[in-house]
Design a protein around this motif. Structure first.
Motif, PDB file in Angstrom:
ATOM      1  N   GLY A  13       0.791  -1.228   0.000  1.00 27.18           N
ATOM      2  CA  GLY A  13       0.000   0.000   0.000  1.00 27.18           C
ATOM      3  C   GLY A  13       0.821   1.274   0.000  1.00 27.18           C
ATOM      4  N   GLY A  14       2.120   1.146  -0.088  1.00 23.96           N
ATOM      5  CA  GLY A  14       2.986   2.327  -0.040  1.00 23.96           C
ATOM      6  C   GLY A  14       2.942   3.184  -1.298  1.00 23.96           C
ATOM      7  N   ILE A  15       2.651   2.565  -2.433  1.00 26.28           N
ATOM      8  CA  ILE A  15       2.551   3.304  -3.695  1.00 26.28           C
ATOM      9  C   ILE A  15       1.120   3.196  -4.184  1.00 26.28           C
ATOM     10  CG2 ILE A  15       3.308   3.466  -6.107  1.00 26.28           C
ATOM     11  CD1 ILE A  15       5.964   2.227  -5.213  1.00 26.28           C
ATOM     12  N   ARG A  16       0.570   4.339  -4.588  1.00 24.10           N
ATOM     13  CA  ARG A  16      -0.770   4.388  -5.146  1.00 24.10           C
ATOM     14  C   ARG A  16      -0.711   5.074  -6.501  1.00 24.10           C
ATOM     15  NH1 ARG A  16       0.161   5.611  -0.605  1.00 24.10           N
ATOM     16  NH2 ARG A  16      -0.100   7.843  -0.743  1.00 24.10           N
ATOM     17  N   ILE A  17      -1.544   4.597  -7.403  1.00 24.97           N
ATOM     18  CA  ILE A  17      -1.607   5.156  -8.751  1.00 24.97           C
ATOM     19  C   ILE A  17      -3.060   5.458  -9.066  1.00 24.97           C
ATOM     20  CG2 ILE A  17      -1.151   4.775 -11.200  1.00 24.97           C
ATOM     21  CD1 ILE A  17       0.880   2.580 -10.315  1.00 24.97           C
ATOM     22  N   ASP A  18      -3.328   6.643  -9.566  1.00 26.66           N
ATOM     23  CA  ASP A  18      -4.640   7.010 -10.101  1.00 26.66           C
ATOM     24  C   ASP A  18      -4.441   7.256 -11.590  1.00 26.66           C
ATOM     25  OD1 ASP A  18      -6.363   7.179  -7.734  1.00 26.66           O
ATOM     26  OD2 ASP A  18      -5.070   8.841  -7.143  1.00 26.66           O
ATOM     27  N   ALA A  19      -5.353   6.734 -12.405  1.00 27.13           N
ATOM     28  CA  ALA A  19      -5.227   6.911 -13.855  1.00 27.13           C
ATOM     29  C   ALA A  19      -6.602   6.817 -14.506  1.00 27.13           C
ATOM     30  CB  ALA A  19      -4.298   5.847 -14.442  1.00 27.13           C
ATOM     31  N   ASP A  20      -6.730   7.506 -15.638  1.00 22.89           N
ATOM     32  CA  ASP A  20      -7.946   7.457 -16.443  1.00 22.89           C
ATOM     33  C   ASP A  20      -7.753   6.473 -17.583  1.00 22.89           C
ATOM     34  OD1 ASP A  20      -9.216   9.480 -14.965  1.00 22.89           O
ATOM     35  OD2 ASP A  20      -8.368  11.059 -16.226  1.00 22.89           O
ATOM     36  N   PHE A  21      -8.846   5.770 -17.934  1.00 23.22           N
ATOM     37  CA  PHE A  21      -8.842   4.814 -19.035  1.00 23.22           C
ATOM     38  C   PHE A  21     -10.091   5.037 -19.877  1.00 23.22           C
ATOM     39  CE2 PHE A  21      -6.514   2.924 -15.573  1.00 23.22           C
ATOM     40  CZ  PHE A  21      -5.403   2.361 -16.180  1.00 23.22           C
ATOM     41  N   GLU A  22      -9.912   5.232 -21.176  1.00 20.29           N
ATOM     42  CA  GLU A  22     -11.063   5.336 -22.077  1.00 20.29           C
ATOM     43  C   GLU A  22     -11.759   3.993 -22.201  1.00 20.29           C
ATOM     44  OE1 GLU A  22     -12.548   7.952 -23.561  1.00 20.29           O
ATOM     45  OE2 GLU A  22     -11.156   9.249 -22.482  1.00 20.29           O
ATOM     46  N   THR A  23     -10.972   2.937 -22.304  1.00 18.80           N
ATOM     47  CA  THR A  23     -11.494   1.573 -22.317  1.00 18.80           C
ATOM     48  C   THR A  23     -10.700   0.762 -21.308  1.00 18.80           C
ATOM     49  OG1 THR A  23     -10.003   0.892 -24.088  1.00 18.80           O
ATOM     50  CG2 THR A  23     -12.194   1.645 -24.745  1.00 18.80           C
ATOM     51  N   VAL A  24     -11.364  -0.184 -20.684  1.00 17.96           N
ATOM     52  CA  VAL A  24     -10.701  -1.041 -19.713  1.00 17.96           C
ATOM     53  C   VAL A  24     -10.731  -2.465 -20.258  1.00 17.96           C
ATOM     54  CG1 VAL A  24     -10.685  -1.888 -17.343  1.00 17.96           C
ATOM     55  CG2 VAL A  24     -11.360   0.476 -17.813  1.00 17.96           C
ATOM     56  N   GLU A  25      -9.616  -2.846 -20.853  1.00 18.25           N
ATOM     57  CA  GLU A  25      -9.430  -4.186 -21.403  1.00 18.25           C
ATOM     58  C   GLU A  25      -8.062  -4.681 -20.974  1.00 18.25           C
ATOM     59  OE1 GLU A  25     -12.028  -3.681 -25.486  1.00 18.25           O
ATOM     60  OE2 GLU A  25      -9.842  -3.488 -25.610  1.00 18.25           O
ATOM     61  N   VAL A  26      -7.985  -5.937 -20.654  1.00 14.39           N
ATOM     62  CA  VAL A  26      -6.735  -6.523 -20.188  1.00 14.39           C
ATOM     63  C   VAL A  26      -6.000  -7.156 -21.362  1.00 14.39           C
ATOM     64  CG1 VAL A  26      -5.707  -8.277 -18.674  1.00 14.39           C
ATOM     65  CG2 VAL A  26      -7.661  -6.930 -17.884  1.00 14.39           C
ATOM     66  N   GLY A  27      -4.702  -6.942 -21.388  1.00 18.82           N
ATOM     67  CA  GLY A  27      -3.832  -7.561 -22.365  1.00 18.82           C
ATOM     68  C   GLY A  27      -2.678  -8.248 -21.665  1.00 18.82           C
ATOM     69  N   ALA A  28      -2.019  -9.135 -22.371  1.00 20.24           N
ATOM     70  CA  ALA A  28      -0.870  -9.859 -21.831  1.00 20.24           C
ATOM     71  C   ALA A  28       0.324  -9.660 -22.747  1.00 20.24           C
ATOM     72  CB  ALA A  28      -1.175 -11.350 -21.716  1.00 20.24           C
ATOM     73  N   CYS A  29       1.471  -9.402 -22.145  1.00 23.00           N
ATOM     74  CA  CYS A  29       2.714  -9.338 -22.904  1.00 23.00           C
ATOM     75  C   CYS A  29       3.562 -10.543 -22.538  1.00 23.00           C
ATOM     76  CB  CYS A  29       3.477  -8.055 -22.611  1.00 23.00           C
ATOM     77  SG  CYS A  29       5.005  -7.947 -23.584  1.00 23.00           S
ATOM     78  N   HIS A  30       3.990 -11.268 -23.558  1.00 23.07           N
ATOM     79  CA  HIS A  30       4.787 -12.476 -23.377  1.00 23.07           C
ATOM     80  C   HIS A  30       6.269 -12.257 -23.682  1.00 23.07           C
ATOM     81  CE1 HIS A  30       1.128 -14.900 -23.059  1.00 23.07           C
ATOM     82  NE2 HIS A  30       0.667 -14.254 -24.115  1.00 23.07           N
ATOM     83  N   CYS A  31       6.708 -11.012 -23.827  1.00 23.64           N
ATOM     84  CA  CYS A  31       8.121 -10.788 -24.149  1.00 23.64           C
ATOM     85  C   CYS A  31       9.004 -11.312 -23.016  1.00 23.64           C
ATOM     86  CB  CYS A  31       8.398  -9.306 -24.444  1.00 23.64           C
ATOM     87  SG  CYS A  31       8.550  -8.238 -23.000  1.00 23.64           S
ATOM     88  N   ASP A  32      10.233 -11.606 -23.356  1.00 23.31           N
ATOM     89  CA  ASP A  32      11.166 -12.167 -22.381  1.00 23.31           C
ATOM     90  C   ASP A  32      11.325 -11.261 -21.162  1.00 23.31           C
ATOM     91  OD1 ASP A  32      11.549 -14.266 -24.141  1.00 23.31           O
ATOM     92  OD2 ASP A  32      13.441 -13.480 -24.925  1.00 23.31           O
ATOM     93  N   ILE A  33      11.351  -9.954 -21.377  1.00 22.14           N
ATOM     94  CA  ILE A  33      11.550  -9.014 -20.271  1.00 22.14           C
ATOM     95  C   ILE A  33      10.352  -9.049 -19.335  1.00 22.14           C
ATOM     96  CG2 ILE A  33      11.901  -6.598 -19.644  1.00 22.14           C
ATOM     97  CD1 ILE A  33      13.295  -6.259 -22.403  1.00 22.14           C
ATOM     98  N   CYS A  34       9.134  -8.983 -19.881  1.00 20.68           N
ATOM     99  CA  CYS A  34       7.931  -9.011 -19.038  1.00 20.68           C
ATOM    100  C   CYS A  34       7.848 -10.310 -18.240  1.00 20.68           C
ATOM    101  CB  CYS A  34       6.667  -8.852 -19.879  1.00 20.68           C
ATOM    102  SG  CYS A  34       6.267  -7.134 -20.274  1.00 20.68           S
ATOM    103  N   ARG A  35       8.118 -11.434 -18.888  1.00 17.06           N
ATOM    104  CA  ARG A  35       8.011 -12.709 -18.191  1.00 17.06           C
ATOM    105  C   ARG A  35       9.027 -12.826 -17.065  1.00 17.06           C
ATOM    106  NH1 ARG A  35       9.234 -16.830 -21.002  1.00 17.06           N
ATOM    107  NH2 ARG A  35       9.924 -15.807 -22.900  1.00 17.06           N
TER     108      ARG A  35
END
Length: 145
Positions: A13-35
């Motif tokens: 809970g130490g970091i909080r983020i507020d952000a606006d989204f026009e659309t809320v859809e989930v995506g997945a990145c499979h790149c080596d760095i993300c994994r």
């Protein structure tokens, strides 16, 4: 369409983020760095706008490529976001977002980097790393890594 304001936070809970989204859809990145960074595909809601970070004294930022960086909590280790170095493009961790609701899982990128030992059952749009990066060929801040 009206933007939806969402909040995210790390495990402690130490970091909080507020952000606006026009659309809320989930995506997945499979790149080596993300994994490697997320211990699996990075599940995120992209195109965050008007991003406000609180608790930045606990924010760690790692430059993972010539154009992208990753934000995480230095206390609990939670991966929070990927952003372009100019901070114009943000993808916020879907698992860090609160009150996400039941968004559609719509996109998988760097599908050519995904190992064979896992698959998602959902039918989504898929793009190879080259196809994804080609969208940003004229841009200096390619949103990857």
């Amino acid at each position: 369409m009206t933007a939806r304001r969402l909040q995210a936070k790390c495990l402690c809970g130490g970091i909080r983020i507020d952000a606006d989204f026009e659309t809320v859809e989930v995506g997945a990145c499979h790149c080596d760095i993300c994994r490697r960074w997320a211990a699996g595909p990075f599940m995120a809601v992209g195109n965050a706008e008007n991003v406000v970070l609180a608790g930045i004294d606990q924010l760690g930022v790692y430059q993972s490529s010539g154009w992208g960086e990753r934000g995480f909590c230095t206390t609990c280790g939670t991966p929070l976001f990927w952003r372009s170095q100019d901070e114009q493009h943000y993808a916020i961790s879907a698992t860090a977002l609160e009150d996400l609701g039941d968004p559609a899982f719509t996109m998988q990128i760097f599908i050519d980097s995904k190992p064979d030992w896992y698959d998602f059952a959902n039918e989504t749009q898929t793009m190879t790393g080259a196809e994804f990066l080609a969208q940003f060929a004229s841009s200096e801040d390619k949103p990857n890594g």
